[in-house]
Structure formats: structure tokens, C-alpha cells
Design a protein around this motif. Structure first.
Motif, short mmCIF file in Angstrom:
data_model
loop_
_atom_site.label_atom_id
_atom_site.label_comp_id
_atom_site.label_asym_id
_atom_site.label_seq_id
_atom_site.Cartn_x
_atom_site.Cartn_y
_atom_site.Cartn_z
N ILE A 43 0.83 -1.25 -0.04
CA ILE A 43 -0.03 0.14 -0.12
C ILE A 43 0.94 1.19 0.06
O ILE A 43 0.59 2.25 -0.70
CB ILE A 43 -1.05 -0.05 1.12
N VAL A 44 2.01 1.20 0.61
CA VAL A 44 2.77 2.28 1.00
C VAL A 44 3.39 2.69 -0.46
O VAL A 44 3.56 3.67 -1.02
CB VAL A 44 3.89 2.28 1.95
N ARG A 45 3.99 1.71 -1.17
CA ARG A 45 4.55 1.83 -2.41
C ARG A 45 3.72 2.22 -3.56
O ARG A 45 3.73 2.87 -4.42
CB ARG A 45 4.94 0.48 -2.91
N ARG A 46 2.11 1.75 -3.40
CA ARG A 46 1.04 2.07 -4.24
C ARG A 46 1.04 3.56 -4.04
O ARG A 46 1.08 4.34 -5.26
CB ARG A 46 -0.17 1.52 -3.92
N VAL A 47 0.96 4.03 -2.76
CA VAL A 47 0.64 5.50 -2.63
C VAL A 47 1.75 6.36 -3.19
O VAL A 47 1.79 7.34 -3.81
CB VAL A 47 0.47 5.67 -1.06
N LEU A 48 3.24 5.58 -3.02
CA LEU A 48 4.28 6.54 -3.59
C LEU A 48 4.14 6.49 -4.98
O LEU A 48 4.79 7.47 -5.45
CB LEU A 48 5.72 5.56 -2.98
N ALA A 49 3.69 5.57 -5.60
CA ALA A 49 3.73 5.54 -7.04
C ALA A 49 2.79 6.53 -7.72
O ALA A 49 3.14 7.36 -8.41
CB ALA A 49 3.40 4.02 -7.73
N LEU A 50 1.70 6.65 -6.87
CA LEU A 50 0.77 7.48 -7.03
C LEU A 50 1.35 8.90 -7.08
O LEU A 50 1.04 9.83 -7.96
CB LEU A 50 -0.17 7.31 -5.91
N ILE A 51 1.95 9.24 -5.99
CA ILE A 51 2.59 10.53 -6.00
C ILE A 51 3.51 10.86 -7.15
O ILE A 51 3.49 12.01 -7.51
CB ILE A 51 3.37 10.71 -4.60
N ARG A 52 4.20 10.12 -7.29
CA ARG A 52 5.39 10.06 -8.48
C ARG A 52 4.75 10.31 -9.79
O ARG A 52 5.11 11.06 -10.71
CB ARG A 52 6.19 8.80 -8.68
N ASP A 53 3.50 9.51 -9.80
CA ASP A 53 2.66 9.93 -11.22
C ASP A 53 2.42 11.26 -11.20
O ASP A 53 2.35 11.98 -12.22
CB ASP A 53 1.52 8.90 -11.09
N GLU A 54 1.93 11.75 -10.23
CA GLU A 54 1.33 13.07 -10.23
C GLU A 54 2.63 14.01 -10.51
O GLU A 54 2.14 14.93 -11.23
CB GLU A 54 0.91 13.64 -8.68
N ILE A 55 3.58 13.91 -9.88
CA ILE A 55 4.79 14.64 -10.13
C ILE A 55 5.17 14.76 -11.72
O ILE A 55 5.23 15.76 -12.42
CB ILE A 55 6.15 14.30 -9.38
N GLU A 56 4.96 13.56 -12.23
CA GLU A 56 5.33 13.13 -13.64
C GLU A 56 4.35 14.11 -14.50
O GLU A 56 4.79 14.94 -15.37
CB GLU A 56 5.37 11.83 -14.12
N THR A 57 3.07 13.87 -14.12
CA THR A 57 2.20 14.71 -14.80
C THR A 57 2.26 16.28 -14.88
O THR A 57 2.15 16.82 -15.84
CB THR A 57 0.76 14.24 -14.66
N GLU A 58 2.55 16.52 -13.46
CA GLU A 58 2.98 18.04 -13.18
C GLU A 58 3.91 18.50 -14.08
O GLU A 58 3.88 19.57 -14.81
CB GLU A 58 3.41 18.07 -11.85
N HIS A 59 5.08 17.73 -14.19
CA HIS A 59 6.42 17.97 -15.10
C HIS A 59 5.92 18.20 -16.49
O HIS A 59 6.51 19.11 -17.24
CB HIS A 59 7.33 17.15 -14.72
#
Lengths: 737, 352
Positions: free
Chosen positions: B77-93
Motif C-alpha cells: 500500500i505504501v508503495r502504491r501511494v508512493l507510485a501515485l505521488i510520483r505519477d502526479e509529479i510526472e504529470t505535473e512536470h
């Protein structure tokens, strides 16, 4: 602090429609933890650290209890501290329980420094008025994984069906010889088959697989309508759910000392109280309940925790935050940063703390090694418990031992089963420590009567003042023991001295022997036997009759024997008289005590006489050997003063003869340099005091004649007796020396 | 550890202690509890930069992992959430470069603008991540629904099924759902010694739903295997190599199934997929209460037996499983790594 009983009263009113027993509506559930055992079984280590802070599988004992309370959903925990209260308080203050806001319960320590027994603690509790409803009473050494909610439901169900219900005891099933069972206070419960109501509680004087029989007063069984079961297969782990009346009952019965043998028994046998006690027996095979109350159970419970009987309470659940145990197959637990040599062997059921170094070729099996320990090469460690920072040098062998924190064991040392190495002790090279030898860092000083007091005082001193110089008296012996470079003293349990102590309870409990009551070990201590027999004596106060028909042979296949009791009476009786002499009691008091003892132990006057004689002679010998008095003076003094005791121990002429025989037998064993004088004085004094009559003295004399050496002096007295008809002659005429 | 402020610690502590005490029962509950916790942490934590948030979550992940090292789910779950955040950063970028390139044409103070911009975006970011976790929670709660759609295709009429994991609710729901369209027999293994009661309850529930149910002892597995059409197992965790953890005893069952060439279906929600590889079996398997294996009352045995072990789990190698049925579809074990890559970021595989 919470208001005492106001809250409790408020809630039932609201729910009155349902039933009156809804007192438990109070949403707080309190637990009282007795951190003190009021025993000295863990001496000498408990002189430095309280029992509940001793590490069990590298976790302080109290953590297990608190963990259980957290699981049980307790809201308030009160720790009753008496000895080492400061240490416990500091520990709790720094622990996760009181530091974090998310502690599952509110925890508070209660300083009850005066308490000397469970009874005292309960009375103190009552005085403080903390209890607001049903509460959980546990001792600070319980290790359990049981599902407490089931037990609480049981308690509530019983409470609503029986308004006199007062206590629910939690018992665990285990065969009589089970290793986690206490061998020191074994007990039988008589339960109602249907309702699990406890009808009767009886301690069994059973010890290391010997005698076992219990006595049940038939009167007790009269009221019982249903079938009942007598169970000897229950571990009593002292987890009780009590109603608020319990402390009050302790208050009313100020002589109650212990929870079971005084309180439970008292309540069950009381005709007036009419309260009931129920037993909750854990059924699930995965439920584990045990108490660490002796070295034997310390060993057993440690092994059980390592072997995951108490899952989820296992070392790798890391109860303490900074622990980092990891499980490996075959029940091996290792923390981070353990350094193991390539060739060392770690056997089954072993736990090793962080930063410990284990040398080449070392074998460790079924043991617990603490943190920062240094274990040399080719060491063999079996079934041993090594606490933090200990050092064990090359080629040593440890079997069934405990090495406390910071101790140092030299090279080629052998520690035989049962030995306990205290804190900071240093054992020199090439030493062999015998079975059950306990070594402490410094002498534990105890002064006379106030045994507990001086005891806790001296502990503190010990901690700070570490004597660099060995006390000369002991130097010889202890250098033998710990070697030239060593530091440490042999600890002798002061049982002998303790016998002077009035409270027979604490005498019994002062037993601190390191015993592993496992079958494969030779239990050499007859002392356990005598202790629990002594307990019997107290228990059987009310019931002198023995019903052999009712005696129950437990399934261990024991043999019944009563010899222990008489032997025991001898000890106890001698001690009683000696105490009377020592403290200069009046004769009536001494006799009363002796008589009580006689009744309770069910022995004849013959024994009473012989113990009295023995005690008096002991005193005389003491005087003589310490050169305080000459044999003659000592004899005159003692017999004149204490001789009258026999007036109430001798009733017929046969008994007079018996008394004289005892005297002669005992005196004969004294040093031949003065035993003649003593016998003479004894016979003469008894004659003067009209305890023995002339014809009986002569009868005794004639039975053997004057061949015996010890009789030589007395023969003149006898001749004088035979000749003289008139009494009022002078006493001193026939004086000879 | 400095990232864990006292507020965050006070959020984590109750979860950690209940994990330590094994008070949260069932994988799904654990997954939900962790997701909720992370949601609270994200809203409570003070962070100016998304990367700060990532390191905070990683720290939390380490603490949670230590509380119950043998459970894979919390880490997932922790890794899923982390992936989620990273995805957001990517889209942000992806968005910002476009914007900034526009700006850069006009402005020379590019960096300041970006920083300012990101600050404004921060509260949005928070909301987006929390929404992401909400979706994750929804996904976890609705695992059975996703699975159920497949059951009709996989189970045939008059088939005999065997399930060695009567503790799995996922399997239970899967079978019950299948019953609406199909008529079949289920052999339920008792799964001695742990949670037998649950096994009995499982059989009872199936029977109540009109499924022909037979409760069989574990020893008869091989004997009945020839009649079994499919073996359905529940999973505790699925690893990136396609292997999985299941109840103890399942390894034997799948071995028997292989012998008889009986297909083995592993059922489990997506949240059970872990990006980890099962390197050492010893570190994976939780060992439970010895009291279930040997009665503690039996003093003679307890005292003389060297080791009593009660493993709660078995590792099932990928070659023993034919198909993984998850809420997003069925996959061959060899394909699991792909799904893992879709849901996790490689840089979070190691939290420490």
C-alpha cells in the motif's frame, strides 16, 4: 484521580430497568499490577533489580504484563510498587506506555513502600480509593496471549447470573508436572462441574514429585448440590477480575496476606460472607498463560516464548521499540549487528541481542544472550540466560545458568547447573562453580528482625558503593570461589535466620533457591519440601483431622508420606523456643506458640518436649562456646528460667520418664567436657521444680544404670535421692565439680 | 527520522501497535487501515515539496514494515501511494515544461515563477493525492466485484472445485458469485491446524448459498485430486516473479495438482501484488503459535520435542500456478511483473 464510587452509582440508575448487575457500565476498566512479588525467590538478583524488570528473553518482565493489559483493553493501569519502587517508576516514566500520547491506557505508579504482602498492598489500595468498578488484578510477572475478551464476557455473564459473584480467576490447563507450573505453590481447585464456580481451594504440599494428598473438610462439601470436580491440572497465573469489594475484604480481614491461600480460601470457607468465586479456564490450546515466579518458571517461560507457544508474543514481535529481532527457522532470533564467527553453531531456540560477538567454535543452544555480550571461542552455552554486556571468555562451559548483566566469566570456567552469577561479578579463569551456587557482587547485609527493610535499604547502597576490598572474613572462601582476579561473594539464602521471623508466610517465601525442577536435573534441595510443608501447617490450622479417605492421589503417581511434617516441626519448634529465649518472652507466650504449632502440625507431646530440650541445649551450647558463661552457670540459668516450660508438657509419670530419656539422649551428644554437668543440672532442676518426681527419676535411672559416661556426675545425685527421705535439705551440699 | 514529526508519530503509533499485536484481522482490513493512515499523514504533514512528501511516506513505510515485517500488504500500500505521488509529479512536470517553455520565451526569471507556481499547486497536489488514495481505498473495498465478473467464464457447470484456503473471503465471494450462473461442487480442505473454525464456517456459508460443499481432511488431497477440475487458492501476497504466499499446506496441494495436471487458479486483489522478489523463503513465512500443532498440556512431549514449528504460510512457486485472477483480469504468472511495473515505481522497491 477519579471520583471513587460516585460514577458507579450514577450509571445503574439509568439502566435500572435491565438489571442491577449492570454496575460494570462504567466505561473505564482498571487494572492493578502488583509489581512486587513479596518474595525473595529471585535473590540475589532481585537485590539489585526488582523482579518485574528482570529481562525475560531480553525484554523486561513487566512489558509482557503491560502488553497483555493493552491487548485486554484496559483503560487505567496502576502499578503497586514497594521494593525498588524508584526503579520501576523511572522505568515506566521512560517507557512507551507513559510517554506517547497514544498509550492504550493511562498508567500510574502507586508507591506503596510499606507493603510487605499482597494483603498489605490491597489494603493500601482500598485506603487510596482508586477503584471505581470491577478491576483486573495481575502480578507484574504474567506472560500471556490469552483472549481476554472471552474471559471478561464470562465474568459478566456470571455476574449477571449470580449477584454474590466477586472474583473470576483465570486458570490455564496443564498437567501437574508441567514445567510452567509453579512447584512452590501448587494448588488444587474444586470446581462446580456445571458453573465453574470455585468451591474450594487447597494448596498441595507437593514438591518435586513427592507426596500429594489434600484434605477436604466434609462440612464444606455439604452445601454442594451438583457434581464437582477436583482439578490438579490448572496453572494458576494470578490473573483475577475482582469486584470492588475485594480490597474491602482485605481491609476487614487484616490478617490476610496472600491472595490465594488467605483470601480465596477465607472467602470460600466463610459462612458469613456468602460470596462466590468463579474460575475461568482457558480452553484454546493456543492460549498461553504463565507466571514467572521462580527460576524454574523463568527457564520454562523463556523457552516457551522462544518456542512460540505464546505467539503473537514472541521475540520478533519486538515489544520494546528499539528491539530488532528477526525470526529464523528452528526458533533462532537475532537482532541486527550480531557478529557470529564462521564456525560457531547456533542451535535451536536461541535469541541473541544486538552487537553481541560470538567467537569461533562456540555452541549456543536453547539460550538467551543479551546485548553487547562478548562470547569467546569454543564456549558451550546450554539452556542458559546471559544478560546484557556480559563477557564470557574462551573455553568456558555454561549449563542451566543465569549470568546477570555486566558479569564476566573467565576462560575455562565451568558453571554447573543452577548457578546464578550476579550483576558485575567477575569469575577468574579455570574456576568451577558448583550446582546451585549463587554469587553476588557484594555481601547482602541484613540486620536482624526487620528483614525486608534492611533488605531494600542495602540494595540501594550496594548499587552505589562497590566495595573494592574484599571483606577479610570471607576472603579465603571467595577467592576459592571466584579466583584471584575475581570479584564476588557466595550468596547464602538466610533461611535459617529467617526462621526467626514471625511471619511464617515470609519464611516460606524467603526460599530463594535456584532450582530447576525439571526431571533431568537433580534437585538436591530438600528445602523446598520443608517449605511447602511448613505452609501446610498454616493451612491445616482449622482442620486437624485427616481424612485419608478423601486424600487424592494426583496423577503423577506420588507416594504419600508424612515424615516431612515431623521433621519440619522439629525445625520450627526449635526455632520457636529459641526465639522465645532470645527475646525473653514469658513462658506462657512461648508455650502458646509451641502449642499452636503442635496442634497445627498434629504432632505428639513427645516431639514438643524434644524440641524444647533441643532448643534449651542449643542455647547452653551457645553460651558455652562463646565463653559468655561457664557450662555450670549456663545450665543453671537456662534450666531455672526455662525449665518451667516442661510443667505444661509433661502430664504423667511415663511422660516424665520420657522427658528424662530425651534429655539424656540429647545431652549425651554434647561435648564430653561438660555434658555431665549439664545432665546433672537438668535432672536436679527438674526435680526442684517438681516436674519430675523422685520415683520417676529413679525409674529412668534404673532402666540403664550408671555405665554411661554422661551419667557419672548425676549418679551422686541419684544416690542422694535414694538415701534422703526428707526434702528440705540443702541444695548446694551435694555440689560437686 | 527527523521527518517524522510528533503529530505524524501520534498518527502512526496506534496503527503500529495494533499491527504488532495482530489486532487487525484480514489482509483487506490491513490494507484499508494503512491507506487511511497514509491519507491522514499526507494531510497532517507539512511539506513544501512533493519530494519531501515522498521521503516522509517512505519513512512511514519503514516504520510500518518494522511493526510486522512478515506482512507484505502494508508495504504494498505504501508503495502504491508512493507510485501515485510520483505519477502526479510526472504529470505535473509534463504540464509545467510546456508552460515554462512558454514563459521562458517571455521571462528570464524562470525559476522563481516555477517555485511560486508549485506553491500554489501544493494544495491542489494534496487534494489530488488524497483523491488518489480514496480511489485506492475504493479499489481495495471493491476487490470482489472485479473478480466476480470473471467467475462465470472460469467455472463450468457440474465442475468439481477444490479450495485449500478456506480462510479467504475473496475465494468465498468468488464461489458464491459463480453459483448464480453455474452449478458446481466445492471440496473444502480443513486447513488444520490454524483456523479450523473458520474453515467450518466457510463450508457452512457455501452450503447456505446452495453450493454442494464437501469438507475434507487435508490428508485426502491426493486421493481426491483426480476428480477435481480446478484448484482455487486464495493468496496472501503475490510477488513480482509470479510466485505467491498462501496458507500453509497449499504448497502440497498445488504439487498434487501438478501431478494430475489440474489447473490451479490463484485469486487475489491487485493490492496483494508486491514489487518484491522472494529471495529467501525463511524471511517470508510467518511462523505462528506452536500450541496449534501440539497441545501445550502434553508436558512429556512439549518438554522432549526439540522444535515445534507452525508455519502459517507457504510459498507457491510460479510454475505451480496457471493463472492469477485479480480484480483487473486474469494473468499468467509470468506476466505479473508487467502488472507490477504498471502499479509501482522501481525506485520505491527499497524503502530504506
Amino acid at each position: 484521580m477519579p471520583p471513587k464510587s460516585k460514577k458507579k452509582e450514577a450509571s445503574p440508575v439509568a439502566t435500572k430497568s435491565k438489571s442491577k448487575k449492570e454496575i460494570v457500565k462504567d466505561d473505564r476498566f482498571q487494572a492493578i499490577v502488583l509489581t512486587d512479588s513479596f518474595q525473595t525467590r529471585f535473590m540475589p538478583l532481585t537485590a539489585v533489580k526488582p523482579r518485574c524488570l528482570l529481562p525475560l528473553a531480553n525484554v523486561p518482565l513487566i512489558e509482557y504484563t503491560l502488553e497483555f493489559l493493552a491487548q485486554a483493553g484496559v483503560n487505567e493501569v496502576y502499578l503497586m510498587c514497594s521494593s525498588h519502587a524508584d526503579q520501576i517508576q523511572t522505568y515506566i516514566e521512560n517507557s512507551k506506555w507513559s510517554q506517547s500520547k497514544n498509550s492504550p491506557f493511562h498508567i500510574a505508579t502507586i508507591m506503596s513502600l510499606e507493603s510487605r504482602s499482597v494483603g498489605d498492598a490491597m489494603r493500601d489500595l482500598d485506603n487510596r480509593g482508586l477503584i471505581s468498578g470491577d478491576f483486573l488484578l495481575v502480578s507484574g510477572d504474567v506472560v500471556t496471549n490469552m483472549d481476554f475478551s472471552k474471559c471478561l464476557n464470562f465474568h459478566r455473564a456470571k455476574k449477571s447470573s449470580d449477584k454474590d459473584h466477586m472474583v473470576t480467576m483465570v486458570l490455564n490447563q496443564a498437567s501437574p508436572l508441567h514445567r510452567t507450573r509453579s512447584y512452590i505453590e501448587p494448588a488444587t481447585f474444586i470446581l462446580d462441574k456445571k458453573t465453574d464456580r470455585c468451591l474450594y481451594y487447597q494448596g498441595i504440599p507437593s514438591v518435586d514429585g513427592k507426596k500429594t494428598s489434600i484434605n477436604i473438610d466434609p462440612e464444606l462439601l455439604e452445601d454442594i448440590e451438583d457434581e464437582f470436580v477436583i482439578r490438579n491440572d490448572l496453572i494458576d497465573c494470578h490473573v483475577d477480575i475482582c469486584s470492588p469489594q475485594v480490597p474491602q475484604i482485605f481491609q476487614e480481614n487484616f490478617d490476610y496476606q496472600t491472595l490465594r491461600s488467605d483470601f480465596v480460601k477465607g472467602v470460600l470457607t466463610s459462612d458469613l460472607l456468602k460470596k462466590t468465586i468463579y474460575a475461568y479456564i482457558t480452553e484454546d490450546s493456543s492460549e498461553y498463560v504463565a507466571r514467572v515466579e521462580s527460576w524454574g518458571t523463568y527457564d520454562a517461560v523463556s523457552q516457551d516464548i522462544l518456542a512460540r507457544w505464546c505467539y503473537p508474543i514472541v521475540p520478533d514481535s519486538n515489544l520494546i521499540e528499539d528491539n530488532s529481532y528477526n525470526y529464523e527457522f528452528n526458533n533462532i532470533y537475532k537482532e541486527d549487528k550480531v557478529i557470529l564467527a564462521q564456525s560457531c553453531k547456533i542451535g535451536t531456540s536461541t535469541s541473541i541481542g544486538t552487537k553481541t560477538v560470538v567467537g569461533e567454535g562456540t555452541c549456543i543452544k536453547k539460550s538467551v544472550v543479551g546485548r553487547n555480550c562478548k562470547i569467546g571461542d569454543n564456549v558451550i552455552i546450554n539452556n542458559s540466560y546471559i544478560w546484557d554486556n556480559a563477557v564470557i571468555k574462551d573455553n568456558s562451559v555454561l549449563e542451566h545458568t543465569i549470568v546477570a548483566a555486566n558479569a564476566e566469566i573467565g576462560a575455562n570456567v565451568t558453571l554447573n547447573p543452577g548457578s546464578v552469577i550476579g550483576f558485575n561479578v567477575i569469575i577468574g579463569d579455570n574456576k568451577v562453580i558448583g550446582n546451585n551456587v549463587r554469587i553476588v557482587e557484594s555481601q547482602i547485609v541484613r540486620e536482624g528482625d526487620d528483614f525486608n527493610n534492611s533488605f531494600s535499604d542495602s540494595e540501594d547502597e550496594e548499587e552505589h558503593a562497590k566495595p573494592a576490598v574484599v571483606i577479610p572474613d570471607f576472603a579465603v572462601e571467595d577467592i576459592d570461589l571466584v579466583g584471584e582476579q575475581g570479584k564476588g561473594f557466595m550468596y547464602v539464602s538466610d533461611r535459617e535466620e529467617d526462621e526467626d521471623f514471625d511471619e511464617s508466610e515470609s519464611v516460606a517465601d524467603s526460599y530463594s533457591g535456584m532450582i530447576y525442577q525439571m526431571k533431568h536435573l537433580n534437585v538436591s534441595d530438600e528445602s523446598i519440601a520443608s517449605i511447602s510443608n511448613r505452609r501446610t501447617k498454616r493451612r491445616s490450622h482449622s482442620r486437624n483431622r485427616r481424612y485419608s479417605a478423601n486424600s487424592m492421589i494426583s496423577d503423577g503417581g506420588f507416594i504419600t508420606d508424612d515424615d516431612g511434617e515431623e521433621e519440619d516441626f522439629t525445625k520450627e519448634g526449635v526455632a520457636t523456643v529459641a526465639r522465645a529465649i532470645e527475646n525473653n518472652h514469658d513462658i506462657d507466650t512461648a508455650l502458646l506458640e509451641l502449642n499452636t504449632l503442635r496442634m497445627s502440625m498434629n504432632v505428639t507431646y513427645h516431639e514438643v518436649r524434644s524440641v524444647t530440650v533441643q532448643a534449651l541445649l542449643n542455647k547452653i551450647v551457645e553460651f558455652v562456646s562463646t565463653d559468655t558463661l561457664k557450662p555450670q552457670e549456663a545450665g543453671t540459668k537456662i534450666f531455672n528460667h526455662w525449665g518451667p516450660m516442661f510443667t505444661r508438657q509433661v502430664f504423667s509419670s511415663e511422660e516424665q520418664v520420657d522427658l528424662l530419656n530425651i534429655l539424656e539422649d540429647k545431652i549425651e551428644q554434647l561435648s564430653s567436657s561438660y555434658n555431665q554437668v549439664i545432665l546433672f543440672l537438668a535432672v536436679k532442676t527438674l526435680y526442684d521444680l517438681d516436674i519430675t518426681e523422685e520415683e520417676n527419676i529413679l525409674e529412668w535411672w534404673d532402666a540403664k544404670g550408671d555405665e554411661a559416661e554422661v551419667r557419672q556426675l548425676t549418679s551422686k545425685f541419684i544416690t542422694w535421692l535414694q538415701e534422703a527421705d526428707e526434702e528440705e535439705d540443702t541444695d548446694s551440699d551435694s555440689d560437686e565439680e | 527520522m527527523s521527518l517524522i514529526t510528533p503529530e505524524i508519530k501520534s498518527l502512526i503509533d496506534p496503527v503500529v501497535s495494533s499491527l504488532k499485536r495482530h489486532q487487525i484481522e484480514g489482509d483487506q482490513e490491513i490494507a484499508l487501515a494503512i491507506a487511511q493512515l497514509l491519507m491522514k499523514v499526507i494531510s497532517a504533514a507539512r511539506w513544501t515539496n512533493t519530494y519531501d512528501l515522498i521521503s516522509i511516506i517512505r519513512q512511514v513505510g519503514i516504520i510500518i514494515h518494522k511493526a510486522y515485517p512478515r506482512k507484505i500488504i502494508p508495504g504494498n500500500i505504501v508503495r502504491r501511494v508512493l507510485a501515485l505521488i510520483r505519477d502526479e509529479i510526472e504529470t505535473e512536470h509534463e504540464n509545467t515544461p510546456m508552460m515554462s517553455s512558454m514563459f521562458s520565451l517571455l521571462s528570464t526569471t524562470k525559476c522563481e515563477v516555477r517555485e511560486d507556481h508549485s506553491k500554489k499547486q501544493m494544495s491542489d497536489m494534496r487534494a489530488i493525492i488524497i483523491q488518489g488514495i480514496r480511489d485506492l481505498v475504493d479499489e481495495i473495498t471493491n476487490v470482489s466485484e472485479g473478480l466476480e465478473t470473471m467467475c462465470v467464464d472460469l467455472i463450468h457447470d457440474n465442475e468439481v472445485l477444490l479450495t485449500p484456503t478456506p480462510t479467504s473471503d475473496t475465494v468465498l465471494n468468488f464461489l458464491i458469485k459463480a453459483r448464480t450462473k453455474r452449478n458446481f461442487t466445492v471440496l473444502v480442505m480443513e486447513n488444520y491446524p490454524n483456523e479450523i473454525k473458520k474453515a467450518h464456517q466457510f463450508a457452512k456459508t457455501l452450503a447456505q448459498h446452495n453450493i454442494e460443499t464437501v469438507l475434507i481432511p487435508d490428508t485426502t488431497t491426493y486421493a481426491v485430486m483426480s476428480r477435481v477440475g480446478k484448484v482455487i487458492i486464495g493468496t496472501n501476497a503475490v510477488f513480482a516473479n509470479g510466485g505467491c504466499l498462501s496458507n500453509s499446506g497449499v504448497a502440497n496441494v498445488v504439487e498434487c495438482a501438478k501431478e494430475h495436471k489440474t489447473p490451479v487458479f490463484a485469486v487475489g486483489g491487485l493490492y496483494k501484488l508486491s514489487p518484491l522478489y522472494p529471495f529467501s523463503r525463511d524471511d517470508l513465512i510467518e511462523v505462528g503459535n506452536s500450541g496449534h500443532v501440539l497441545n501445550y498440556d502434553d508436558f512429556e512431549l512439549v518438554d522432549n520435542v526439540e522444535v515445534v514449528t507452525n508455519p502459517l504460510e507457504d510459498y507457491i512457486p510460479p510454475e505451480h500456478i496457471d493463472i492469477f485472477i485479480t480484480n483487473i483480469g486474469g494473468f499468467a504468472p509470468s506476466f505479473i511483473y508487467r502488472i507490477v511495473l504498471d502499479n509501482y515505481k522501481v525506485e520505491d522497491n527499497k524503502l530504506e
